[in-house]
Design a protein around this motif. Structure first.
Motif, PDB file in Angstrom:
ATOM      1  N   GLU A  70       0.839  -1.197   0.000  1.00  0.00           N
ATOM      2  CA  GLU A  70       0.000   0.000   0.000  1.00  0.00           C
ATOM      3  C   GLU A  70       0.878   1.252   0.000  1.00  0.00           C
ATOM      4  N   ARG A  71       1.918   1.256   0.832  1.00  0.00           N
ATOM      5  CA  ARG A  71       2.855   2.393   0.858  1.00  0.00           C
ATOM      6  C   ARG A  71       3.546   2.565  -0.493  1.00  0.00           C
ATOM      7  N   GLY A  72       3.801   1.448  -1.176  1.00  0.00           N
ATOM      8  CA  GLY A  72       4.445   1.497  -2.489  1.00  0.00           C
ATOM      9  C   GLY A  72       3.506   1.872  -3.622  1.00  0.00           C
ATOM     10  N   GLY A  73       2.219   2.056  -3.303  1.00  0.00           N
ATOM     11  CA  GLY A  73       1.257   2.466  -4.318  1.00  0.00           C
ATOM     12  C   GLY A  73       0.758   1.327  -5.197  1.00  0.00           C
ATOM     13  N   VAL A  76      -4.718  -0.697  -2.715  1.00  0.00           N
ATOM     14  CA  VAL A  76      -5.453   0.128  -1.755  1.00  0.00           C
ATOM     15  C   VAL A  76      -6.440  -0.759  -1.013  1.00  0.00           C
ATOM     16  N   ARG A  77      -6.755  -0.352   0.201  1.00  0.00           N
ATOM     17  CA  ARG A  77      -7.781  -1.045   0.991  1.00  0.00           C
ATOM     18  C   ARG A  77      -9.090  -0.285   0.804  1.00  0.00           C
ATOM     19  N   GLU A  78     -10.127  -1.053   0.526  1.00  0.00           N
ATOM     20  CA  GLU A  78     -11.447  -0.462   0.339  1.00  0.00           C
ATOM     21  C   GLU A  78     -12.447  -1.201   1.222  1.00  0.00           C
ATOM     22  N   LEU A  90      -6.029  -3.674  -6.547  1.00  0.00           N
ATOM     23  CA  LEU A  90      -4.809  -3.261  -7.229  1.00  0.00           C
ATOM     24  C   LEU A  90      -4.993  -1.858  -7.790  1.00  0.00           C
ATOM     25  N   THR A  91      -3.930  -1.080  -7.782  1.00  0.00           N
ATOM     26  CA  THR A  91      -3.964   0.233  -8.413  1.00  0.00           C
ATOM     27  C   THR A  91      -3.762   0.050  -9.921  1.00  0.00           C
ATOM     28  N   PRO A  92      -4.169   1.018 -10.732  1.00  0.00           N
ATOM     29  CA  PRO A  92      -4.041   0.874 -12.186  1.00  0.00           C
ATOM     30  C   PRO A  92      -2.609   0.580 -12.658  1.00  0.00           C
ATOM     31  N   GLY A  93      -1.626   1.199 -12.060  1.00  0.00           N
ATOM     32  CA  GLY A  93      -0.243   0.966 -12.466  1.00  0.00           C
ATOM     33  C   GLY A  93       0.260  -0.425 -12.130  1.00  0.00           C
ATOM     34  N   THR A  94      -0.364  -1.068 -11.155  1.00  0.00           N
ATOM     35  CA  THR A  94       0.070  -2.394 -10.738  1.00  0.00           C
ATOM     36  C   THR A  94      -0.212  -3.438 -11.810  1.00  0.00           C
TER      37      THR A  94
END
Length: 142
Positions: A70-73, A76-78, A90-94
């Motif tokens: 999460e710190r690395g981007g 995210v927790r939802e 997952l974030t889009p960049g992941t």
């Protein structure tokens, strides 16, 4: 005396992880973190408990990995479905990072299995998938 399979697997894991971690370092990931992200991509609705069971790590260890990711981007927790649970996304960049990391992981695999024929490599992969499907009672490995 023949070495026990669990010992062989543990030692192979140590060497393979060292090679994979070195390749993934440029992405800010370890092979364990990559595995967590890849598992979430395949099964995005997993709870923390289910994810820790599938990855074979304690919930405490998993929370530490999730905090780092999460710190690395990378995620995210939802809010989860029940309001009491949390969902990891997952974030889009992941998504792109996971695709890009396959090349470095292939290099680590090639180094680890250097000198092993393509036929034996595939036989090892199939055998490990069968063992994991049986050990985890999860046919997704097949």
């Amino acid at each position: 005396m023949r070495p026990p399979v669990p010992y062989l697997l543990a030692y192979a894991h140590t060497i393979a992880s060292r090679l994979a971690d070195a390749e993934l370092r440029r992405y800010g990931l370890t092979v364990r973190q990559f595995g967590l992200l890849a598992q979430l991509r395949v099964e995005p609705e997993l709870t923390i408990t289910e994810l820790s069971r599938q990855l074979g790590i304690t919930r405490q260890s998993l929370h530490g990995m999730v905090d780092d990711l999460e710190r690395g981007g990378h995620l995210v927790r939802e809010a989860g479905a029940s309001g009491r649970t949390r969902r990891l996304s997952l974030t889009p960049g992941t998504e792109r990072l996971l695709a890009d990391a396959h090349g470095p992981l292939a290099r680590a695999e090639a180094e680890f299995l250097r000198g092993v024929s393509a036929r034996d490599r595939e036989a090892l992969r199939v055998l490990l998938q069968r063992v994991l499907a049986r050990a985890t009672d999860d046919e997704a490995w097949l």
